[in-house]
Design an enzyme around this catalytic site. Structure first.
Site, PDB file in Angstrom:
ATOM      1  CG  HIS A 182     -94.595  76.020  86.497  1.00  0.00           C
ATOM      2  ND1 HIS A 182     -95.273  77.055  87.107  1.00  0.00           N
ATOM      3  CD2 HIS A 182     -93.343  76.037  87.019  1.00  0.00           C
ATOM      4  CE1 HIS A 182     -94.476  77.658  87.961  1.00  0.00           C
ATOM      5  NE2 HIS A 182     -93.300  77.063  87.930  1.00  0.00           N
ATOM      6  CB  CYS A 183     -91.257  77.774  81.936  1.00  0.00           C
ATOM      7  SG  CYS A 183     -89.550  77.861  81.347  1.00  0.00           S
ATOM      8  N   PRO A 184     -89.751  76.146  84.680  1.00  0.00           N
ATOM      9  CG  PRO A 184     -88.317  74.316  84.912  1.00  0.00           C
ATOM     10  CD  PRO A 184     -89.528  74.784  84.166  1.00  0.00           C
ATOM     11  N   GLY A 187     -89.709  80.665  86.062  1.00  0.00           N
ATOM     12  CA  GLY A 187     -90.394  80.701  87.353  1.00  0.00           C
ATOM     13  C   GLY A 187     -91.831  81.138  87.265  1.00  0.00           C
TER      14      GLY A 187
END
Length: 447
Positions: A182-184, A187
């Protein structure tokens, strides 16, 4: 003692003037995603970080076009000078489009099941006593991929067995196919359907940083040649170039290192999640097909269609299938804390609500047994009539035996009438018993 009430759960009938037929799937979505343009774009719950990412891309390019590229138009010929600015602008738009394709599409979400799957070998038949056996779903299953045994886990949240390379994201609360991470910064989860765009976004951002970094140095050398000064005096005359050089130098280590790391992952056909857990250090990788075929799998194959139609209308619930008393299927984590999410998500109200519905279903079933077996034999006939009428009433399968609708904690009128009638009888019985005690109390002779 004050108890925090659970949040209201999505009820298709609540707040809808036209009934459940007017609701779309994205409006009743159970995960943490955020939708835009009526379900056309799906983002993660941390979509606000996307604004910061866009700013970190657009702001340096705008400074470059105003303070560097515009000055280079005077030093180069007209066509060559304006091309420096045009290439920077087009390259930036290209990067932003890749960013939107990465963050605004379904990464490969597997739809949740409404009910747990039936155990293997269960044919739905009952035993001699007319009861189904209580079957426990296995926590882990083994499947074979390219001749190598791979273990798949059961997800309690989605009520399904995750396919190989699938994992549950604790942030989006979804099971994602070929889950990478999950890439912040975007998003969104990175999975089967957006990994290609994610890699293209990261690699293109690296090239954009190198482009801006290079032409900032070109502008500094132009100042040195035109004025015959040292490099330090030339850098002082263009502070914007100094800022951009430092910014792009730091950024290229981040996005460039990320690009190199994912080139290694693609060449070995691994995901970030698999690599961090060292799954293939001591055993063979069943997905590795060689460097060439691994790259072809990522860039030269068609992206599978989404398994979710977020704009479709919510289907009508056919109701829970009837089950014999005493039987059913047991989740592998029954009696334990909910740990189906691999990334450490704690139990949420949705899970508690699901358990409440399950317990209420069992409660309603047990009440049916008591009524059928004469458990209300000592209740007065009029109360028995009220209970029988409540039992004969058409009940929705999602409602509990106490008349509580989904998202509502009010008592049904039948139960309120029953409670008031019981209270009146208790008060009448209490007064009669007290009077009988008063009349039959023996007198104590005085000495």
């Amino acid at each position: 003692m004050y108890v925090v009430p659970p949040p209201k759960r999505s009820d298709p009938m609540a707040g809808s003037t036209g009934g459940s037929d007017d609701l779309r799937i994205y409006q009743t979505w159970k995960a943490s995603n955020i939708f835009f343009l009526q379900g056309r774009f799906i983002f993660g719950p941390d979509v606000r970080s996307l604004v910061l990412t866009i700013f970190l891309i657009v702001a340096p390019v705008a400074i470059f076009c105003v303070f560097v590229a515009r000055k280079l138009m005077d030093d180069f010929s007209y066509n060559l000078g304006i091309s420096v600015m045009v290439v920077a602008a087009i390259f930036t738009i290209y990067v932003l489009v890749l960013l939107l394709l990465t963050s605004g599409r379904d990464p490969g979400i597997i739809p949740r099941n409404a009910h747990p799957p039936e155990p293997e070998g269960y044919d739905g038949s009952t035993d001699g006593g007319g009861q189904t056996p209580q079957l426990r779903l296995p926590r882990i299953k083994e499947v074979e991929v390219n001749g190598i045994t791979v273990k798949i886990k059961y997800c309690d949240t989605c009520m399904l067995y995750r396919p190989p390379r699938c994992s549950h994201c604790s942030i989006c609360n979804n099971c994602v196919e070929r889950f990478d991470h999950h890439c912040p910064w975007v998003g969104q989860c990175i999975g089967l359907r957006n990994y290609r765009f994610f890699f293209m976004f990261v690699s293109s951002t690296t090239l954009l940083c190198i482009y801006v970094f290079s032409f900032c140095w070109v502008y500094i050398t132009r100042i040195m040649d035109s004025e015959g000064t040292t490099i330090w005096k030339a850098m002082i005359k263009t502070p914007a170039s100094i800022v951009l050089i430092i910014y792009t130098f730091i950024s290229v280590w981040f996005v460039g290192g990320l690009t190199a790391f994912h080139l290694y992952l693609i060449s070995t056909n691994q995901t970030t999640y698999e690599n961090f857990r060292y799954r293939y250090d001591r055993r063979a990788n069943p997905y590795n097909k060689g460097v060439v075929q691994n790259f072809q799998e990522i860039f030269c194959t068609s992206i599978p269609p989404s398994k979710n139609n977020f704009r479709a209308k919510v289907p009508k619930d056919p109701g829970l299938p009837g089950r014999s008393v005493g039987g059913g299927f047991v989740s592998p984590n029954m009696g334990k804390a909910v740990d189906g999410i691999e990334m450490g998500r704690k139990a949420v109200w949705g899970d508690v609500g699901a358990e409440l519905d399950h317990c209420e279903g069992q409660l309603s079933g047990s009440e049916g047994i008591n009524v059928k077996d004469g458990g209300l034999g000592e209740v007065s006939p009029d109360i028995r009539t009220t209970v029988d009428e409540g039992d004969r009433a058409a009940m929705h399968p999602r409602r509990s035996s106490w008349g509580r609708k989904s998202g509502s904690w009010e008592m049904s009128p039948e139960v309120l009438a029953l409670a008031s009638r019981m209270g009146e009888q208790n008060r009448a019985g209490g007064s009669s018993s007290s009077s009988s005690l008063t009349t039959t109390r023996p007198t104590v002779p005085k000495l």
